[in-house]
Design a protein around this motif. Structure first.
Motif, mmCIF file in Angstrom:
data_model
loop_
_atom_site.group_PDB
_atom_site.id
_atom_site.type_symbol
_atom_site.label_atom_id
_atom_site.label_comp_id
_atom_site.label_asym_id
_atom_site.label_seq_id
_atom_site.Cartn_x
_atom_site.Cartn_y
_atom_site.Cartn_z
ATOM 1 N N ARG A 181 0.835 -1.202 0.000
ATOM 2 C CA ARG A 181 0.000 0.000 0.000
ATOM 3 C C ARG A 181 0.874 1.258 0.000
ATOM 4 O O ARG A 181 0.634 2.193 -0.753
ATOM 5 N N VAL A 202 -9.828 -20.784 26.380
ATOM 6 C CA VAL A 202 -9.123 -21.503 25.318
ATOM 7 C C VAL A 202 -7.644 -21.145 25.389
ATOM 8 O O VAL A 202 -7.286 -19.968 25.353
ATOM 9 N N TYR A 227 -5.818 -22.883 20.065
ATOM 10 C CA TYR A 227 -6.891 -22.790 19.078
ATOM 11 C C TYR A 227 -6.652 -23.767 17.929
ATOM 12 O O TYR A 227 -5.547 -24.272 17.745
ATOM 13 N N LEU A 231 -8.785 -18.205 16.193
ATOM 14 C CA LEU A 231 -8.245 -17.013 16.835
ATOM 15 C C LEU A 231 -8.067 -15.948 15.755
ATOM 16 O O LEU A 231 -7.200 -16.076 14.899
ATOM 17 N N ASN A 232 -8.912 -14.918 15.784
ATOM 18 C CA ASN A 232 -8.791 -13.830 14.816
ATOM 19 C C ASN A 232 -7.686 -12.895 15.254
ATOM 20 O O ASN A 232 -7.614 -12.509 16.417
ATOM 21 N N THR A 233 -6.840 -12.501 14.331
ATOM 22 C CA THR A 233 -5.805 -11.528 14.659
ATOM 23 C C THR A 233 -6.357 -10.146 14.398
ATOM 24 O O THR A 233 -7.509 -9.980 14.021
ATOM 25 N N LYS A 234 -5.504 -9.143 14.582
ATOM 26 C CA LYS A 234 -5.906 -7.801 14.209
ATOM 27 C C LYS A 234 -6.019 -7.737 12.698
ATOM 28 O O LYS A 234 -5.540 -8.614 12.001
ATOM 29 N N ARG A 235 -6.613 -6.657 12.200
ATOM 30 C CA ARG A 235 -6.783 -6.517 10.764
ATOM 31 C C ARG A 235 -5.422 -6.567 10.052
ATOM 32 O O ARG A 235 -4.505 -5.834 10.395
ATOM 33 N N GLN A 260 3.172 -15.638 14.214
ATOM 34 C CA GLN A 260 3.657 -15.807 15.584
ATOM 35 C C GLN A 260 2.807 -16.822 16.344
ATOM 36 O O GLN A 260 3.326 -17.685 17.051
ATOM 37 N N LYS A 299 0.189 -21.866 19.407
ATOM 38 C CA LYS A 299 -1.063 -21.489 20.056
ATOM 39 C C LYS A 299 -2.249 -21.823 19.157
ATOM 40 O O LYS A 299 -3.391 -21.657 19.541
#
Lengths: 291, 407
Positions: B61, B180, B183, B244-248, B256, B262
């Protein structure tokens, strides 16, 4: 020779003016112009669209949500920062051994850049591998995804903002508290005022010019300079709950290449800041007590 | 006559020692900065009259934005690496020398040498605009060691959504309080995966043939059944604590989480195969790779290529453009493509590079490098699996057309 002395200050101001014009007035004027245009990606084609950019913004319910998010974020972090700073500054003016050292450490967040602050808080709050998460899990048995779930992401961003702004306010409050004459406090103690009364009935009114100044400064910071922390910590997510006006502006300009809309948003922000500052100066300044 | 000879000698010596300098901007972070620099150094050794300035210009970007700024300022780089979705915008800008034209003029290179699945993406309205360089698709990485630990067959990765959920349930681990602590799956929460999972189901993102039939798309159509399937899957897995959703767009975060075990599986780009395989070894586990899961086995779609391509920008003297073309051409030669492939995980964009690796038996030793290639080669070739192209909103498009008419 009188003409010379009249002109001298202006001549001396020229270098400053050149810099201000190049870096502030010219870009501001350009974005004002841009807000009435739609532009192709590479700027080779553009067309005058009148108020279309503004109409698009204000017919988009999403934009009202962003404004609301911005206001909640700004007002609550400013209020909390000023409140906490006022309380902590009372402690930092006590003559306790080690106060100077403690002051030094508590000022550290102010000296680091928002990007670093954001990274630091991200490390602390990253789900399952963050330090704070680990502590929460060990102590209380709760595991929160601070940065990726609502409403915690919003709270996390606010915490980081408060942490970052706090030292700035502390410096001013400490300086202010030290300038309050001892005689005032002593006479109040003779009159039987307790600690709480001394704090809110004497110190707070005496420090009101500082609070007044800090409000404007903090509000500007949260409105415009909160970008770094948000970009690093949440990127405006989850579900846009941490997308403030400045972050939406960034997304529209640099992710979606919609320069016209972004310019319009900067004008809206300018107007909002103008109105708030105006109201504030006209109504609140009356209750400010200058020594 | 003597004077003329002297002049000739001077001209020849100048032209022999004259160096053409070209600017190359790229968006490859981390160890890839060194890799690209060292590749450019090798190029300069074999082409002493061309100097390549390699510049890392931030994310895709950022690089795109910097290119825009540079073009506006009238000082564009010679070569720039632009991400897949920037294609239409670059074409609209009219700022690039179409690679297809350069290939046609140059007898030493044949467009047929490239994988069609790759060139299809960068060919819009019958014209190839940029040179595919670092191509990737999304694949599923999984922790073979963890699979064994929970009683799953490490050679049978999940193929359908149901299997994905079932496997994730087995991989999930909870502590005494019900939190949890491990995951089943994680991902970089990037819209690219949505695009990929749509292509797997052979569903378009935008109308008008995914923007590929000569008419601009006017509407997003991903709220179809295919889109709902994906969101339902993610919602279900998130609600159950399997995902487990990460940040955008947090690529490094997802990496990681998977490396620190994990999560047992991760949706990621093939671009990091080397990193995953090696880092997993250091952390004492083995990595497997698989195709992206589909709602059920009867679905026949494919994957869209992602990554970036190299664009040659207009506005430079002819010899500089020619030097830039030499470099771009050199970068896609089999030798360089193989080196790039092995050091990262991005797949080679040329058939001869693939043939060479196959004949050497490389893939039987390193099957993880092959997954994305097979996923792409086995894709049904439709407008949906060739990837959506879009740039302006309809309004902008109309206005700009009006504008060109007025001019």
């Amino acid at each position: 020779m009188s003409w010379k002395s009249k002109l001298t200050p202006y001549i001396l101001l020229i270098p400053t003016f050149i810099i201000i014009i190049i870096f502030i007035y010219w870009p501001a004027a350009y974005s004002f112009k841009l807000s009435f245009y739609q532009e192709s990606f590479f700027g080779n084609r553009s067309i005058f669209v009148g108020l279309d950019n503004f109409i698009d913004l204000f017919t988009d319910p999403e934009y009202y949500r962003v404004i609301l998010t911005s206001f909640i974020y700004s007002f609550s972090s400013v209020f909390l920062t000023i409140f906490i700073a006022f309380l902590i500054s009372q402690l930092l003016v006590q003559n306790i051994p080690g106060t100077r050292l403690f002051r030094l450490f508590i000022f550290a967040p102010y000296a680091i850049s928002p990007a670093i602050a954001g990274t630091l808080w991200s490390f602390l709050l990253t789900p399952t591998v963050g330090y704070l998460n680990y502590i929460f899990l060990e102590l209380f048995g709760i595991d929160t995804d601070w940065l990726t779930t609502t409403p915690y992401a919003f709270i996390a961003v606010m915490l980081a903002t408060i942490w970052k702004m706090l030292p700035f306010d502390l410096i001013f409050y400490i300086a202010g508290l030290q300038s309050i004459p001892d005689s005032l406090l002593e006479s109040s103690m003779i009159d039987g005022a307790n600690l709480w009364q001394r704090m809110w009935k004497i110190k707070f009114p005496l420090l009101s010019p500082i609070t007044f100044y800090l409000f404007i400064m903090n509000f500007t910071t949260t409105m415009f300079a909160s970008f770094g922390i948000i970009d690093i910590m949440t990127k405006g997510g989850p579900l846009g709950t941490t997308t403030t006006m400045i972050y939406k502006l960034y997304l529209d300009a640099f992710a979606f290449q919609n320069n016209g809309s972004a310019a319009a948003q900067s004008i809206v922000m300018f107007a909002i800041m103008g109105v708030i500052t105006f109201i504030y100066f006209h109504n609140v300044e009356k209750s400010v007590h200058y020594q | 006559m003597k004077k003329f000879l002297v002049l000739l000698v001077v001209i020849i010596s100048i032209s022999m020692f004259a160096q053409v300098t070209i600017e190359f901007w790229h968006a490859m972070s981390g160890w890839r900065i060194q890799l690209l620099q060292s590749m450019a150094n090798d190029f300069m050794k074999t082409h002493p009259n061309i100097k390549v300035n390699v510049q890392y210009t931030g994310s895709y970007r950022d690089t795109f934005n910097k290119t825009i700024a540079a073009v506006k300022a009238g000082n564009p780089p010679h070569i720039v690496q632009i991400y897949d979705i920037g294609t239409q915008a670059m074409i609209d800008g009219g700022i690039a020398v179409p690679i297809g034209d350069l290939i046609d003029e140059d007898p030493s290179i044949d467009k047929g040498a490239f994988l069609e699945q790759v060139t299809n993406y960068y060919t819009v309205d019958g014209k190839m605009y940029s040179m595919p360089f670092n191509s990737s698709t999304a694949i599923l990485f999984y922790n073979k060691t963890m699979f064994k630990e929970v009683g799953l067959d490490p050679n049978k990765p999940p193929r359908t959504y149901d299997e994905l959920i079932e496997y994730a349930r087995k991989l999930q681990k909870k502590d005494a309080n019900g939190n949890v602590i491990r995951y089943g799956l994680t991902w970089p929460t990037h819209s690219w995966f949505f695009e990929q999972l749509m292509a797997v189901q052979n569903a378009p993102l935008v109308n008008n043939g995914n923007g590929r039939v000569g008419i601009r798309p006017t509407e997003a159509v991903f709220n179809s059944q295919a889109g709902k399937n994906i969101f339902n899957l993610f919602k279900k897995m998130t609600d159950e604590g399997l995902l487990l959703n990460t940040k955008r767009e947090d690529w490094s975060g997802a990496r990681q989480i998977f490396i620190s075990q994990k999560a047992g599986m991760v949706l990621y780009s093939t671009s990091d195969v080397k990193f995953f395989v090696e880092t997993a070894k250091e952390n004492g586990f083995e990595v497997g790779t698989a195709f992206l899961p589909k709602p059920n086995l009867s679905v026949q779609g494919g994957s869209v290529i992602g990554g970036g391509s190299l664009w040659i920008l207009k506005g430079h003297p002819k010899e500089e453009t020619q030097a830039a073309w030499e470099f771009v051409k050199w970068m896609t030669e089999p030798e360089q493509q193989i080196r790039w492939h092995l050091e990262t995980g991005y797949f080679p964009v040329r058939k001869d590079a693939l043939e060479k690796l196959l004949s050497e038996g490389f893939y039987s030793q390193h099957p993880n490098y092959l997954t994305a290639i097979m996923e792409l080669l086995l894709s049904k070739q439709t407008v949906n699996t060739n990837g959506a192209v879009m740039a302006y909103s309809l309004k902008q498009e109309k206005l700009l057309k009006l504008n060109t008419k007025m001019l």
